[in-house]
Design a protein around this motif. Structure first.
Motif, PDB file in Angstrom:
ATOM      1  N   VAL A   1       0.817  -1.208   0.000  1.00 29.92           N
ATOM      2  CA  VAL A   1       0.000   0.000   0.000  1.00 29.92           C
ATOM      3  C   VAL A   1       0.850   1.257   0.000  1.00 29.92           C
ATOM      4  O   VAL A   1       0.340   2.354   0.104  1.00 29.92           O
TER       5      VAL A   1
ATOM      6  N   ASN B   1       1.982 -10.198   5.521  1.00 28.18           N
ATOM      7  CA  ASN B   1       1.399  -9.741   4.263  1.00 28.18           C
ATOM      8  C   ASN B   1       0.568 -10.849   3.627  1.00 28.18           C
ATOM      9  O   ASN B   1       0.893 -12.033   3.760  1.00 28.18           O
TER      10      ASN B   1
ATOM     11  N   GLU C   1      -3.501 -12.103  -2.813  1.00 27.12           N
ATOM     12  CA  GLU C   1      -4.849 -11.773  -3.269  1.00 27.12           C
ATOM     13  C   GLU C   1      -5.843 -12.841  -2.795  1.00 27.12           C
ATOM     14  O   GLU C   1      -5.501 -14.004  -2.634  1.00 27.12           O
TER      15      GLU C   1
ATOM     16  N   VAL D   1      -4.638  -6.441   2.815  1.00 23.49           N
ATOM     17  CA  VAL D   1      -3.258  -6.287   2.365  1.00 23.49           C
ATOM     18  C   VAL D   1      -2.271  -6.839   3.383  1.00 23.49           C
ATOM     19  O   VAL D   1      -1.387  -7.624   3.045  1.00 23.49           O
TER      20      VAL D   1
ATOM     21  N   ARG E   1      -7.444  -2.197   1.449  1.00 23.40           N
ATOM     22  CA  ARG E   1      -7.447  -1.121   0.460  1.00 23.40           C
ATOM     23  C   ARG E   1      -8.531  -1.364  -0.578  1.00 23.40           C
ATOM     24  O   ARG E   1      -8.669  -2.471  -1.109  1.00 23.40           O
TER      25      ARG E   1
END
Length: 251
Positions: A18, A95, A98, A112, A138
């Motif tokens: 991000v 982290n 997707e 994220v 996000r």
């Protein structure tokens, strides 16, 4: 560039998906939580961090008086998408790849990363908790929604225990995370929450965050809190002025 700064840059580039949207500082003036690099100086040590000092919607806050409201239910759809884990010199951060999302009203946010603060950054009626987890999401528009989970000492938490067992002891580049870590295990059973407009709690303190702080804490083992505290005895920004912001509470 010395080795410490090189490691900071590599870690930041590898684990801060991000950054480009919010201006997270991976490299630049050193900041920390104490002394001349501490929170009171963040707005001075780098021009990019000026909002840390002059912003009007800064986070965290002390959540005291709230307004009961008909807020949309939080609908996290988080899978076992753990990707990498990093000790970035400020916290431990996990982290995600997707595939994990949060539905808030008509907006869908992508999960994220999650990182941790010791002690908690948000206070409830002047009281802090041993730790706090921040799940950063996000939207495609670039807006951020951060779910804050207060952490109390009690029963062991499977996900947090795995994170503590595998977290890098020293600052450096990201490494592969345990793919069995399920972020939803770090959530309490009930997802009531406080909501207010705020900022990142680290430089550059961008005021781009929809804060969703869960009303119920999650329990984690005292030994796991102690293990994290050995790496980060104090990495919490002090509470900021509310500046007449209303904190809404879900019914």
């Amino acid at each position: 560039m010395d080795r410490r700064h090189l490691l900071k840059m590599l870690a930041g580039l590898a684990v801060c998906p991000v950054c480009s949207a919010t201006g997270f500082a991976a490299e630049g003036a050193h900041w920390g939580y104490e002394g001349e690099a501490g929170p009171a100086k963040w707005g001075e040590i780098d021009a990019a961090n000026k909002v840390c000092a002059i912003g009007s919607q800064q986070s965290p806050v002390d959540i005291a008086a709230t307004v009961k409201s008909q807020l949309p239910a939080l609908k996290p759809a988080w899978g076992k998408t753990s990707d990498t884990i990093v000790n970035n010199g400020h916290t431990i951060q996990l982290n995600f790849a997707e595939g994990s999302t949060l539905k808030l009203g008509d907006t869908t946010y992508k999960l994220v990363q999650v990182h941790f603060h010791h002690p908690s950054e948000h206070l409830i009626d002047g009281k802090n908790f041993p730790m706090e987890a921040h799940f950063v999401h996000r939207a495609d528009s670039g807006g951020l929604a951060v779910v804050g989970v207060l952490m109390a000492e009690g029963k062991p938490n499977a996900a947090f225990s795995k994170i503590v067992a595998t977290m890098p002891a020293t600052e450096g580049p990201a490494v592969k995370a345990d793919t069995n870590i399920h972020p939803a295990e770090l959530l309490p059973a009930k997802l009531g929450y406080y909501r207010y407009p705020g900022s990142l709690t680290t430089p550059p303190c961008s005021e781009t965050v929809e804060w969703l702080v869960l009303t119920d804490p999650v329990q984690v083992a005292a030994a796991d809190v102690a293990a994290f505290a050995k790496l980060y005895p104090m990495n919490a920004r002090p509470v900021q002025k509310s500046n007449r912001r209303y904190v809404l509470r879900s019914s």
